[in-house]
Design a protein around this motif. Structure first.
Motif, PDB file in Angstrom:
ATOM      1  N   LEU A  13       0.812  -1.220   0.000  1.00 10.09           N
ATOM      2  CA  LEU A  13       0.000   0.000   0.000  1.00 10.09           C
ATOM      3  C   LEU A  13       0.844   1.270   0.000  1.00 10.09           C
ATOM      4  CD1 LEU A  13      -2.885  -0.688   2.549  1.00 10.09           C
ATOM      5  CD2 LEU A  13      -3.072  -0.408   0.097  1.00 10.09           C
ATOM      6  N   LYS A  14       2.074   1.149   0.474  1.00  6.25           N
ATOM      7  CA  LYS A  14       2.962   2.305   0.631  1.00  6.25           C
ATOM      8  C   LYS A  14       2.351   3.324   1.583  1.00  6.25           C
ATOM      9  CE  LYS A  14       4.969   1.638  -3.881  1.00  6.25           C
ATOM     10  NZ  LYS A  14       5.118   2.114  -5.231  1.00  6.25           N
ATOM     11  N   ARG A  15       1.846   2.811   2.672  1.00  7.43           N
ATOM     12  CA  ARG A  15       1.280   3.650   3.732  1.00  7.43           C
ATOM     13  C   ARG A  15       2.044   3.385   5.023  1.00  7.43           C
ATOM     14  NH1 ARG A  15      -4.091   5.487   2.351  1.00  7.43           N
ATOM     15  NH2 ARG A  15      -3.944   5.766   0.103  1.00  7.43           N
ATOM     16  N   SER A  16       1.754   4.158   6.041  1.00 10.68           N
ATOM     17  CA  SER A  16       2.448   3.991   7.318  1.00 10.68           C
ATOM     18  C   SER A  16       1.951   2.740   8.042  1.00 10.68           C
ATOM     19  CB  SER A  16       2.234   5.219   8.201  1.00 10.68           C
ATOM     20  OG  SER A  16       0.879   5.290   8.595  1.00 10.68           O
ATOM     21  N   ARG A  17       2.727   2.322   9.018  1.00 10.10           N
ATOM     22  CA  ARG A  17       2.372   1.135   9.800  1.00 10.10           C
ATOM     23  C   ARG A  17       1.070   1.364  10.556  1.00 10.10           C
ATOM     24  NH1 ARG A  17       3.353  -0.274  15.072  1.00 10.10           N
ATOM     25  NH2 ARG A  17       4.572   1.606  15.397  1.00 10.10           N
ATOM     26  N   GLU A  18       0.910   2.561  11.098  1.00  6.26           N
ATOM     27  CA  GLU A  18      -0.296   2.876  11.864  1.00  6.26           C
ATOM     28  C   GLU A  18      -1.535   2.844  10.972  1.00  6.26           C
ATOM     29  OE1 GLU A  18       2.473   4.753  11.888  1.00  6.26           O
ATOM     30  OE2 GLU A  18       3.234   4.333  13.891  1.00  6.26           O
ATOM     31  N   HIS A  19      -1.403   3.422   9.782  1.00 10.48           N
ATOM     32  CA  HIS A  19      -2.534   3.439   8.857  1.00 10.48           C
ATOM     33  C   HIS A  19      -2.939   2.011   8.481  1.00 10.48           C
ATOM     34  CE1 HIS A  19      -5.105   4.974   5.628  1.00 10.48           C
ATOM     35  NE2 HIS A  19      -4.638   3.973   4.897  1.00 10.48           N
ATOM     36  N   THR A  20      -1.931   1.186   8.191  1.00 13.56           N
ATOM     37  CA  THR A  20      -2.206  -0.200   7.812  1.00 13.56           C
ATOM     38  C   THR A  20      -2.839  -0.959   8.974  1.00 13.56           C
ATOM     39  OG1 THR A  20      -0.269  -0.093   6.382  1.00 13.56           O
ATOM     40  CG2 THR A  20      -1.166  -2.263   6.806  1.00 13.56           C
ATOM     41  N   ARG A  72      -4.657   0.246  11.443  1.00 12.09           N
ATOM     42  CA  ARG A  72      -6.057   0.688  11.621  1.00 12.09           C
ATOM     43  C   ARG A  72      -6.960   0.083  10.554  1.00 12.09           C
ATOM     44  NH1 ARG A  72      -3.587   5.700  12.825  1.00 12.09           N
ATOM     45  NH2 ARG A  72      -3.928   6.402  10.693  1.00 12.09           N
ATOM     46  N   LEU A  73      -6.468   0.044   9.326  1.00 10.44           N
ATOM     47  CA  LEU A  73      -7.257  -0.512   8.225  1.00 10.44           C
ATOM     48  C   LEU A  73      -7.538  -1.992   8.452  1.00 10.44           C
ATOM     49  CD1 LEU A  73      -8.510  -0.222   5.378  1.00 10.44           C
ATOM     50  CD2 LEU A  73      -6.248  -0.771   4.469  1.00 10.44           C
ATOM     51  N   MET A  74      -6.511  -2.746   8.858  1.00 10.97           N
ATOM     52  CA  MET A  74      -6.697  -4.179   9.071  1.00 10.97           C
ATOM     53  C   MET A  74      -7.610  -4.436  10.268  1.00 10.97           C
ATOM     54  SD  MET A  74      -5.260  -5.258   6.495  1.00 10.97           S
ATOM     55  CE  MET A  74      -5.610  -6.966   6.763  1.00 10.97           C
ATOM     56  N   LYS A  75      -7.511  -3.591  11.278  1.00 10.05           N
ATOM     57  CA  LYS A  75      -8.404  -3.738  12.434  1.00 10.05           C
ATOM     58  C   LYS A  75      -9.855  -3.495  12.010  1.00 10.05           C
ATOM     59  CE  LYS A  75      -9.272  -1.996  17.057  1.00 10.05           C
ATOM     60  NZ  LYS A  75      -8.952  -0.990  18.060  1.00 10.05           N
ATOM     61  N   LYS A  76     -10.052  -2.485  11.180  1.00 11.52           N
ATOM     62  CA  LYS A  76     -11.404  -2.171  10.700  1.00 11.52           C
ATOM     63  C   LYS A  76     -11.959  -3.326   9.864  1.00 11.52           C
ATOM     64  CE  LYS A  76     -12.413   0.543   7.164  1.00 11.52           C
ATOM     65  NZ  LYS A  76     -12.493   1.701   6.280  1.00 11.52           N
ATOM     66  N   LEU A  77     -11.115  -3.911   9.007  1.00 14.24           N
ATOM     67  CA  LEU A  77     -11.563  -5.031   8.180  1.00 14.24           C
ATOM     68  C   LEU A  77     -11.840  -6.270   9.037  1.00 14.24           C
ATOM     69  CD1 LEU A  77      -9.196  -4.700   5.091  1.00 14.24           C
ATOM     70  CD2 LEU A  77     -11.645  -4.251   5.170  1.00 14.24           C
ATOM     71  N   PHE A  78     -11.024  -6.472  10.073  1.00 14.05           N
ATOM     72  CA  PHE A  78     -11.224  -7.624  10.957  1.00 14.05           C
ATOM     73  C   PHE A  78     -12.524  -7.475  11.741  1.00 14.05           C
ATOM     74  CE2 PHE A  78     -10.523  -9.524  15.220  1.00 14.05           C
ATOM     75  CZ  PHE A  78     -10.492 -10.852  14.841  1.00 14.05           C
ATOM     76  N   GLU A  79     -12.752  -6.282  12.278  1.00 17.65           N
ATOM     77  CA  GLU A  79     -13.974  -6.051  13.042  1.00 17.65           C
ATOM     78  C   GLU A  79     -15.205  -6.090  12.146  1.00 17.65           C
ATOM     79  OE1 GLU A  79     -13.155  -2.372  15.035  1.00 17.65           O
ATOM     80  OE2 GLU A  79     -12.019  -3.351  16.636  1.00 17.65           O
ATOM     81  N   GLY A  80     -15.042  -5.724  10.876  1.00 16.03           N
ATOM     82  CA  GLY A  80     -16.158  -5.777   9.929  1.00 16.03           C
ATOM     83  C   GLY A  80     -16.429  -7.188   9.426  1.00 16.03           C
ATOM     84  N   GLY A  81     -15.530  -8.122   9.707  1.00 21.15           N
ATOM     85  CA  GLY A  81     -15.732  -9.505   9.297  1.00 21.15           C
ATOM     86  C   GLY A  81     -15.245  -9.805   7.889  1.00 21.15           C
ATOM     87  N   TYR A  82     -14.516  -8.874   7.283  1.00 17.78           N
ATOM     88  CA  TYR A  82     -14.025  -9.091   5.923  1.00 17.78           C
ATOM     89  C   TYR A  82     -12.758  -9.964   5.891  1.00 17.78           C
ATOM     90  CZ  TYR A  82     -17.256  -5.372   4.647  1.00 17.78           C
ATOM     91  OH  TYR A  82     -18.384  -4.629   4.461  1.00 17.78           O
TER      92      TYR A  82
END
Length: 200
Positions: A149-156, A158-168
């Motif tokens: 993604l070429k994003r920061s560790r924090e951004h990644t 947060r994104l993975m946490k959101k996807l995990f909590e969303g069930g994706y």
């Protein structure tokens, strides 16, 4: 103030003891060099042994001097003889090696193309859809996703946490770092994005 003066006999006794002590020390240091102790006495065998070793050392010194003189005389004949011989050998080796040189042609190997995961062209506008597309083929760590993604560790994270909590995505906590794999809900979202790419 009254100072008590000792009796003259006591004063004389102290002075006499001091003088006798000084006299004794003087005599001890005068007589000491003439008195021989057991440590200072040498046996005849010890003196003979010392003389023997001394003679051996003198002989060795004479031999060493003789060898050095012979070595100097031999080297004085031609001091550069060794250097000349070395240079002659070196030139002979160069002459011998020149005719044997061959032209080596480099071999050209065709490189195999590096396999890149088959990712459909998804607009990189929505990172959620892009990450879901990435992990459809294989499970990935958050570090792999971050690099892609070429994003920061924090951004990644947060994104993975959101996807995990969303069930994706599903988080595998048995391995470190955690790996993420896609779930049925995530696959459905990927198919939805592929069929209608304009919907974000």
């Amino acid at each position: 103030m009254l100072v008590e003066i000792p009796e003259p006999e006591v004063v004389l006794g102290v002075i006499l003891a001091f003088v006798v002590g000084l006299g004794g020390l003087y005599l001890y240091y005068k007589i000491r060099p003439f008195v021989k102790t057991k440590n200072e006495m040498f046996d005849a065998s010890q003196s003979e042994r010392l003389e023997y070793y001394e003679r051996q050392l003198i002989d060795m010194k004479i031999r060493l001097d003789a060898l050095e003189i012979q070595g100097i005389e031999q080297k004085s004949e031609d001091p550069n003889l060794e250097l000349k011989q070395f240079l002659e050998k070196l030139t002979k080796n160069e002459v011998e090696e020149k005719p044997t040189e061959q032209v080596i042609t480099p071999e050209i190997k065709q490189e195999k193309p590096i396999s890149v995961p088959n990712i459909l062209n998804i607009e990189h506008v929505n990172p959620t859809n892009y990450v879901l597309q990435l992990i459809t083929n294989k499970a990935m760590t958050s570090r792999d996703i971050q690099i892609t993604l070429k994003r920061s560790r924090e951004h990644t994270s947060r994104l993975m946490k959101k996807l995990f909590e969303g069930g994706y995505v599903e988080r595998n906590t048995e391995s470190k770092p955690y790996t993420y794999s896609i779930t049925e809900k995530g696959l459905a979202k990927v198919e939805e994005v592929q069929t209608s790419p304009s919907i974000a």
